[in-house]
Design a protein around this motif. Structure first.
Motif, PDB file in Angstrom:
ATOM      1  N   ILE A 160       2.447   9.125  62.551  1.00 51.69           N
ATOM      2  CA  ILE A 160       3.479   8.723  63.498  1.00 51.69           C
ATOM      3  C   ILE A 160       3.029   7.461  64.227  1.00 51.69           C
ATOM      4  O   ILE A 160       1.938   7.432  64.818  1.00 51.69           O
ATOM      5  CB  ILE A 160       3.758   9.840  64.514  1.00 51.69           C
ATOM      6  N   PHE A 161       3.859   6.434  64.175  1.00 51.96           N
ATOM      7  CA  PHE A 161       3.592   5.169  64.853  1.00 51.96           C
ATOM      8  C   PHE A 161       4.581   5.003  66.004  1.00 51.96           C
ATOM      9  O   PHE A 161       5.768   5.307  65.852  1.00 51.96           O
ATOM     10  CB  PHE A 161       3.747   3.989  63.888  1.00 51.96           C
ATOM     11  N   GLY A 162       4.093   4.537  67.145  1.00 53.95           N
ATOM     12  CA  GLY A 162       4.958   4.323  68.294  1.00 53.95           C
ATOM     13  C   GLY A 162       4.896   2.886  68.789  1.00 53.95           C
ATOM     14  O   GLY A 162       3.840   2.250  68.765  1.00 53.95           O
ATOM     15  N   ALA A 163       6.040   2.375  69.213  1.00 54.91           N
ATOM     16  CA  ALA A 163       6.133   1.039  69.793  1.00 54.91           C
ATOM     17  C   ALA A 163       7.253   1.069  70.821  1.00 54.91           C
ATOM     18  O   ALA A 163       7.951   2.078  70.972  1.00 54.91           O
ATOM     19  CB  ALA A 163       6.403  -0.015  68.712  1.00 54.91           C
ATOM     20  N   PHE A 164       7.439  -0.004  71.528  1.00 59.51           N
ATOM     21  CA  PHE A 164       8.480  -0.030  72.550  1.00 59.51           C
ATOM     22  C   PHE A 164       9.843   0.206  71.918  1.00 59.51           C
ATOM     23  O   PHE A 164      10.302  -0.556  71.082  1.00 59.51           O
ATOM     24  CB  PHE A 164       8.465  -1.375  73.288  1.00 59.51           C
ATOM     25  N   GLY A 165      10.497   1.305  72.328  1.00 57.70           N
ATOM     26  CA  GLY A 165      11.855   1.581  71.897  1.00 57.70           C
ATOM     27  C   GLY A 165      12.009   2.088  70.487  1.00 57.70           C
ATOM     28  O   GLY A 165      13.145   2.224  69.999  1.00 57.70           O
ATOM     29  N   GLN A 166      10.909   2.445  69.806  1.00 56.14           N
ATOM     30  CA  GLN A 166      11.043   2.906  68.429  1.00 56.14           C
ATOM     31  C   GLN A 166       9.809   3.678  67.969  1.00 56.14           C
ATOM     32  O   GLN A 166       8.716   3.513  68.527  1.00 56.14           O
ATOM     33  CB  GLN A 166      11.276   1.725  67.478  1.00 56.14           C
ATOM     34  N   THR A 167       9.997   4.513  66.973  1.00 61.19           N
ATOM     35  CA  THR A 167       8.888   5.181  66.292  1.00 61.19           C
ATOM     36  C   THR A 167       9.100   5.081  64.791  1.00 61.19           C
ATOM     37  O   THR A 167      10.229   4.907  64.316  1.00 61.19           O
ATOM     38  CB  THR A 167       8.778   6.673  66.670  1.00 61.19           C
ATOM     39  N   LEU A 168       8.018   5.202  64.062  1.00 59.07           N
ATOM     40  CA  LEU A 168       8.054   5.225  62.604  1.00 59.07           C
ATOM     41  C   LEU A 168       7.228   6.409  62.143  1.00 59.07           C
ATOM     42  O   LEU A 168       6.083   6.572  62.576  1.00 59.07           O
ATOM     43  CB  LEU A 168       7.485   3.926  62.032  1.00 59.07           C
ATOM     44  N   LYS A 169       7.802   7.241  61.256  1.00 64.79           N
ATOM     45  CA  LYS A 169       7.087   8.393  60.720  1.00 64.79           C
ATOM     46  C   LYS A 169       6.989   8.274  59.203  1.00 64.79           C
ATOM     47  O   LYS A 169       7.992   8.062  58.528  1.00 64.79           O
ATOM     48  CB  LYS A 169       7.802   9.695  61.087  1.00 64.79           C
ATOM     49  N   ILE A 170       5.781   8.414  58.705  1.00 62.37           N
ATOM     50  CA  ILE A 170       5.538   8.410  57.260  1.00 62.37           C
ATOM     51  C   ILE A 170       4.967   9.780  56.918  1.00 62.37           C
ATOM     52  O   ILE A 170       3.927  10.176  57.440  1.00 62.37           O
ATOM     53  CB  ILE A 170       4.572   7.287  56.861  1.00 62.37           C
ATOM     54  N   ARG A 171       5.633  10.501  56.036  1.00 60.30           N
ATOM     55  CA  ARG A 171       5.276  11.895  55.784  1.00 60.30           C
ATOM     56  C   ARG A 171       5.247  12.200  54.293  1.00 60.30           C
ATOM     57  O   ARG A 171       6.057  11.684  53.523  1.00 60.30           O
ATOM     58  CB  ARG A 171       6.279  12.830  56.474  1.00 60.30           C
ATOM     59  N   HIS A 172       4.294  13.061  53.927  1.00 61.79           N
ATOM     60  CA  HIS A 172       4.224  13.564  52.553  1.00 61.79           C
ATOM     61  C   HIS A 172       4.112  15.077  52.597  1.00 61.79           C
ATOM     62  O   HIS A 172       3.353  15.636  53.394  1.00 61.79           O
ATOM     63  CB  HIS A 172       3.013  12.980  51.815  1.00 61.79           C
ATOM     64  N   ASP A 173       4.862  15.746  51.721  1.00 62.36           N
ATOM     65  CA  ASP A 173       4.845  17.200  51.620  1.00 62.36           C
ATOM     66  C   ASP A 173       4.491  17.615  50.201  1.00 62.36           C
ATOM     67  O   ASP A 173       5.111  17.144  49.243  1.00 62.36           O
ATOM     68  CB  ASP A 173       6.219  17.780  51.973  1.00 62.36           C
ATOM     69  N   SER A 174       3.512  18.492  50.078  1.00 59.15           N
ATOM     70  CA  SER A 174       3.174  19.091  48.784  1.00 59.15           C
ATOM     71  C   SER A 174       3.639  20.536  48.793  1.00 59.15           C
ATOM     72  O   SER A 174       3.439  21.256  49.779  1.00 59.15           O
ATOM     73  CB  SER A 174       1.665  19.050  48.542  1.00 59.15           C
ATOM     74  N   TYR A 175       4.240  20.973  47.687  1.00 57.87           N
ATOM     75  CA  TYR A 175       4.783  22.324  47.604  1.00 57.87           C
ATOM     76  C   TYR A 175       4.133  23.174  46.513  1.00 57.87           C
ATOM     77  O   TYR A 175       4.307  24.382  46.489  1.00 57.87           O
ATOM     78  CB  TYR A 175       6.295  22.257  47.354  1.00 57.87           C
ATOM     79  N   ASP A 176       3.399  22.527  45.595  1.00 60.32           N
ATOM     80  CA  ASP A 176       2.845  23.266  44.466  1.00 60.32           C
ATOM     81  C   ASP A 176       1.581  22.571  43.993  1.00 60.32           C
ATOM     82  O   ASP A 176       1.534  21.333  43.922  1.00 60.32           O
ATOM     83  CB  ASP A 176       3.867  23.323  43.327  1.00 60.32           C
ATOM     84  N   ARG A 177       0.571  23.362  43.657  1.00 67.00           N
ATOM     85  CA  ARG A 177      -0.702  22.786  43.209  1.00 67.00           C
ATOM     86  C   ARG A 177      -0.574  22.024  41.898  1.00 67.00           C
ATOM     87  O   ARG A 177      -1.376  21.148  41.607  1.00 67.00           O
ATOM     88  CB  ARG A 177      -1.749  23.895  43.090  1.00 67.00           C
ATOM     89  N   ALA A 178       0.436  22.351  41.120  1.00 72.33           N
ATOM     90  CA  ALA A 178       0.639  21.631  39.865  1.00 72.33           C
ATOM     91  C   ALA A 178       0.907  20.149  40.111  1.00 72.33           C
ATOM     92  O   ALA A 178       0.663  19.319  39.235  1.00 72.33           O
ATOM     93  CB  ALA A 178       1.803  22.246  39.092  1.00 72.33           C
ATOM     94  N   GLY A 179       1.369  19.797  41.300  1.00 71.69           N
ATOM     95  CA  GLY A 179       1.626  18.401  41.617  1.00 71.69           C
ATOM     96  C   GLY A 179       0.382  17.531  41.643  1.00 71.69           C
ATOM     97  O   GLY A 179       0.479  16.298  41.549  1.00 71.69           O
ATOM     98  N   TYR A 180      -0.790  18.155  41.768  1.00 72.47           N
ATOM     99  CA  TYR A 180      -2.035  17.398  41.766  1.00 72.47           C
ATOM    100  C   TYR A 180      -2.563  17.138  40.360  1.00 72.47           C
ATOM    101  O   TYR A 180      -3.450  16.293  40.176  1.00 72.47           O
ATOM    102  CB  TYR A 180      -3.108  18.147  42.566  1.00 72.47           C
TER     103      TYR A 180
END
Length: 264
Positions: free
Chosen positions: A218-238
């Motif tokens: 999560i990045f914060g600045a005046f009047g705004q934020t930016l979120k970069i997210r990754h979700d893993s759901y299954d070990r096969a994805g690795y």
């Protein structure tokens, strides 16, 4: 044909690696090691046809007897360093997804691998999506230096913060001038409430049942934020990343830290 040994074969990630190796025509499973599953056929362990590889309990003898080219290790932090050292001393190239290595331990293993003339890969995360998340976060940190990392894993994970969170923090620190963000007079009413401090910014580790693996930056600045997210759901994805690492490690000398080295 690359001969592969799987250390931690009875674990959840280890079983995925066994299935991946058995399903690839360029790879041959020659050893599987896990004291908790000793004596089982590795194929039956993962719900496949028997493959003739019986799970052993001693890594050193299994590597010696099998003639493995590569050892894939998904075990626990307390065992992974010694397992990697044993593999290198046996002339077997390690591909390690276990987290918790210190910089000194990586340097020691790198020196040992170079002395033996072989390569190895230690990667906090083999997920291509997770690595892209880290790359995007490092890019964003050039413009948004106020940042916090929140990583989520199941309640049985042994290390905190996760290797991926630490790697992300390292990338951010490489492009962000160090400063202590937040109120200089901030006071934690409960110790640890603000998370761990890394080069002036915070890392938070969530551990709950029902969670697999997620991370957001999560990045914060005046009047705004930016979120970069990754979700893993299954070990096969690795597994696509692990498969690539098993094949790439045959070309290396010394230890490479981070799977991002193989993503353009």
């Amino acid at each position: 044909m690359i001969k592969v040994a799987v250390s931690g074969a009875g674990g959840r990630m280890g079983r995925e690696v066994v299935k991946m190796v058995l399903g690839d025509e360029e790879l041959q499973l020659v050893a599987a090691i896990d004291p908790g599953a000793q004596g089982m056929d590795a194929g039956r362990l993962v719900g496949a046809e028997p493959c003739g590889v019986i799970i052993a309990d001693d890594l050193s003898s299994a590597l010696l007897e099998s003639g493995a080219d590569v050892m894939v290790d998904f075990t626990v932090p307390q065992a992974a360093v010694q397992n990697t050292k044993i593999a290198i001393e046996s002339g077997v190239r390690p591909v390690v997804g276990t987290t918790g290595f210190t910089r000194d331990e990586i340097d020691m293993l790198d020196k040992l691998a170079k002395e033996r003339g072989i390569g190895g890969i230690i990667a906090p995360n083999f997920s291509i999506g997770a690595i892209l998340m880290m790359k995007f976060a490092a890019q964003a940190a050039k413009y948004f230096p106020h940042v916090e990392i929140i990583e989520y894993h199941g309640d049985q994970k042994l290390d905190a913060p996760s290797g991926t969170a630490v790697k992300t923090a390292e990338w951010i620190s490489a492009v962000r001038e160090e400063f202590r963000q937040g109120n200089p007079n901030e006071e934690e009413k409960i110790e640890g409430a603000r998370g761990g401090l890394y080069d002036g910014f915070r890392i938070h580790s969530v551990r709950l049942p029902g969670i697999f693996a997620q991370q957001e930056v999560i990045f914060g600045a005046f009047g705004q934020t930016l979120k970069i997210r990754h979700d893993s759901y299954d070990r096969a994805g690795y597994m696509p990343g692990v498969k690539t690492a098993v094949k790439k490690v045959m070309e290396l000398k010394g230890i490479v830290y981070g799977f991002e080295q193989f993503i353009d």
